[in-house]
Enzyme design. Structure first.
Site, PDB file in Angstrom:
ATOM      1  N   ASP A  55       0.786  -1.176   0.104  1.00 29.89           N
ATOM      2  CA  ASP A  55       0.132   0.037  -0.053  1.00 29.89           C
ATOM      3  C   ASP A  55       0.828   1.270   0.010  1.00 29.89           C
ATOM      4  O   ASP A  55       1.606   1.408   0.737  1.00 29.89           O
ATOM      5  CB  ASP A  55      -0.818   0.029   1.234  1.00 29.89           C
ATOM      6  CG  ASP A  55      -1.548  -1.103   1.806  1.00 29.89           C
ATOM      7  OD1 ASP A  55      -1.414  -2.260   0.949  1.00 29.89           O
ATOM      8  OD2 ASP A  55      -2.080  -1.418   2.741  1.00 29.89           O
ATOM      9  N   GLN A  71       4.272   0.564   2.341  1.00 34.87           N
ATOM     10  CA  GLN A  71       4.253  -0.570   2.933  1.00 34.87           C
ATOM     11  C   GLN A  71       5.609  -1.427   2.201  1.00 34.87           C
ATOM     12  O   GLN A  71       5.513  -1.602   0.937  1.00 34.87           O
ATOM     13  CB  GLN A  71       3.172  -1.575   3.030  1.00 34.87           C
ATOM     14  CG  GLN A  71       2.143  -0.938   3.596  1.00 34.87           C
ATOM     15  CD  GLN A  71       2.196  -0.907   5.140  1.00 34.87           C
ATOM     16  OE1 GLN A  71       1.823  -2.035   5.757  1.00 34.87           O
ATOM     17  NE2 GLN A  71       2.780  -0.029   5.775  1.00 34.87           N
ATOM     18  N   GLU A 251     -10.825  -2.024   4.229  1.00 35.26           N
ATOM     19  CA  GLU A 251      -9.399  -1.590   4.608  1.00 35.26           C
ATOM     20  C   GLU A 251      -9.010  -0.358   3.521  1.00 35.26           C
ATOM     21  O   GLU A 251      -9.676   0.053   2.812  1.00 35.26           O
ATOM     22  CB  GLU A 251      -8.353  -2.769   3.846  1.00 35.26           C
ATOM     23  CG  GLU A 251      -8.381  -3.919   4.611  1.00 35.26           C
ATOM     24  CD  GLU A 251      -7.284  -4.956   3.858  1.00 35.26           C
ATOM     25  OE1 GLU A 251      -6.587  -5.445   4.757  1.00 35.26           O
ATOM     26  OE2 GLU A 251      -7.390  -5.278   2.718  1.00 35.26           O
TER      27      GLU A 251
END
Ligand code: DQQ
Length: 511
Positions: A55, A71, A251
């Site tokens: 991400d 990430q 999410e």
């Protein structure tokens, strides 16, 4: 297992062995050489010099530069041990890697990962709020996906250096999860400011009910008051161990004003969903009016930011679609999608275009202007023969007339990428890309406009300024890519532009 590996790396680093151990530098060199020569590794998309990324985190325009965090697993080309990698850019296209911004702190609440979050300017200080995770017993864990039991809390860090290289973590989390046995997760915070108040939304959900965004309010980013769910969705009705797979957990939510409405984005069940609608200003509850899929292909964990001109820029993670054993062996996995500018369409749906900054990559071009009916097709065919994209690095824009349109790119071994749009009924068309078909809404369709960016194993498509479809293709190129149109497609063609694109770094290691 992961902890042991980290401790081992730290120990040999402390003993100075990393620098003097000849095998380590020899191995690093060969991996670099291998990645630099890998024709499937993107040359225009941001990705770390090696290993796994997912991400986008906390993109922010800060002191005249774009900062992107994402990430990152520093140890391998598979998900795990999440850090925040950091890159900086003058234009959202050309990037320079900076040292890792956030790493898990042993013993603390983010000991097992610094998950996704957001960055804001709080009274002149760059501040990130991210999800810290730590292994927990099942009853205390908020993330239970069948493979991990993590307790999720929201953490804060600040930076006071102009390049945002160093970050100071607040010792204690700023938010603990609600005590709720039905809670399906508590992560991926986003923020907005209204007058003296900060609002924070956290991705969450309820078992057998659906995804949620939990809304909090604060004056100082440290002390938060829970309000209520900002938005709620429906469960797909499917049972799954991981609540993300069944729409019971949202999410990476994001929420912002756009063109007089509000937009909510969230990632669930393998897709990113957009909703446009109204935010009730008193109740602070979002009422969606329209909904769609942000990108029908390999695209997840989106995040937006404002650019220097105030445009709403969309970022996203392009995951691998090949087996883990293959990408792990390749030594890299995932990349950042190219920036897209969001707007609200005339019918209230979400619209998008590739950011104009991408034009700076254009090199040699071939332009066939919109045709007059008297242009002989032989001339067009000859002009199309000049379109040759080398090294899988190019851009295409073309218009064809509705109802049925099709376009194929091929190399010497045959078709490499193709898209077809054909009517299904009066309000829906079927869009097929490399054999995968999805339904897309259409309104008074006259033309099929295709905008394509291809970069090694990644093809990003935006169709009619609305429908995105990102594809991964793991076939090594066999000669230049050419455009191939059947006689009937040629008759439908109404203008084409093609560019060879320049890589953003000389060696596929990004910068
Ligand atoms: N990736 C992060 C989470 C997020 C997920 C962990 C989405 O914060 O929910 O790497 O891809």
């Amino acid at each position: 297992m992961r902890r042991k590996r980290r401790e081992f790396l730290r120990t040999i680093g402390a003993a100075g062995l990393c620098a003097s151990f000849p095998l380590a530098s020899w191995q690093a060199e060969t991996l670099q050489q291998r990645l630099a020569a890998d024709p499937l590794r993107p040359q225009l998309h941001l990705l770390p010099a090696q290993n796994w990324m997912n991400d986008p985190n906390g993109p922010i325009y800060w002191k005249g530069r774009y900062h992107m965090f994402f990430q990152y697993n520093p140890h391998a080309a598979v998900w795990g041990d999440m850090h925040w990698a950091h890159a900086v850019s003058p234009d959202m296209i050309h990037w320079r890697h900076l040292p890792v911004a956030l790493a898990p702190t042993p013993g603390r609440d983010d000991a097992d990962g610094c998950f996704t979050g957001s960055a804001v300017n709080h009274r002149g200080t760059a501040t990130v709020i991210y999800t810290g995770v730590k292994a927990a017993t099942s009853d205390r864990a908020t993330l239970r996906d069948g493979a991990h039991n993590f307790r999720e809390v929201q953490c804060l860090a600040t930076s006071s250096d102009p390049e945002l290289r160093t970050w100071r973590k607040r010792e204690r989390p700023i938010l603990q999860p609600p005590e709720d046995p039905l809670l399906t997760g508590f992560r991926d915070p986003f923020l907005w400011q209204d007058g003296p108040h900060w609002y924070l939304g956290v991705g969450s959900g309820q078992r057998s009910q659906g995804g949620r965004v939990l809304l909090y309010r604060s004056l100082n980013l440290r002390d938060w008051e829970y309000l209520h769910p900002l938005a709620s969705g429906d469960w797909t009705g499917r049972d799954s161990v991981n609540p993300v797979d069944s729409g019971e957990m949202w999410e990476c939510p994001d929420f912002f004003p756009l063109g007089g409405k509000h937009v909510l984005l969230y990632a669930t069940a393998g897709q990113v969903v957009w909703e446009t609608g109204e935010l009730d200003p008193k109740e602070l509850v979002f009422h969606p009016q329209k909904r769609g899929v942000l990108d029908h292909g390999a695209y997840y964990a989106q995040k937006t930011q404002l650019d220097a001109k105030g445009n709403r820029i969309l970022w996203g993670w392009i995951p691998e679609t090949r087996p883990e054993a293959e990408f792990s062996a390749a030594g890299w996995a995932g990349c950042m999608a190219l920036p897209r500018v969001l707007s609200l369409g005339a019918d209230g749906s979400l619209a998008m275009l590739f950011a104009p900054e991408i034009r700076s990559l254009r090199a040699k071009s071939c332009i066939i202007p919109p045709f007059e009916s008297h242009v002989p097709s032989a001339l067009v065919t000859r002009a199309l023969q000049d379109v040759r994209i080398q090294n899988l690095s190019g851009e295409f824009r073309l218009n064809t007339k509705y109802p049925r349109s099709s376009v194929t790119l091929q190399d010497r071994s045959g078709p490499w990428w193709s898209a077809t749009l054909e009517p299904k009924d009066t309000s829906t068309a079927k869009l097929s890309v490399n054999g995968k078909t999805v339904d897309v809404p259409i309104v008074h369709q006259q033309e099929f406009s295709v905008h394509l960016l291809l970069d090694a194993s990644v093809v990003e498509l935006i169709c009619n300024g609305k429908h995105a479809f990102t594809t991964r293709i793991y076939r090594k190129p066999d000669g230049p890519l050419r455009i191939s149109l059947s006689d009937s497609d040629l008759a439908q063609l109404d203008g084409l532009e093609a560019w060879q694109l320049r890589p953003i770094s000389p060696d596929r290691l990004t910068s």
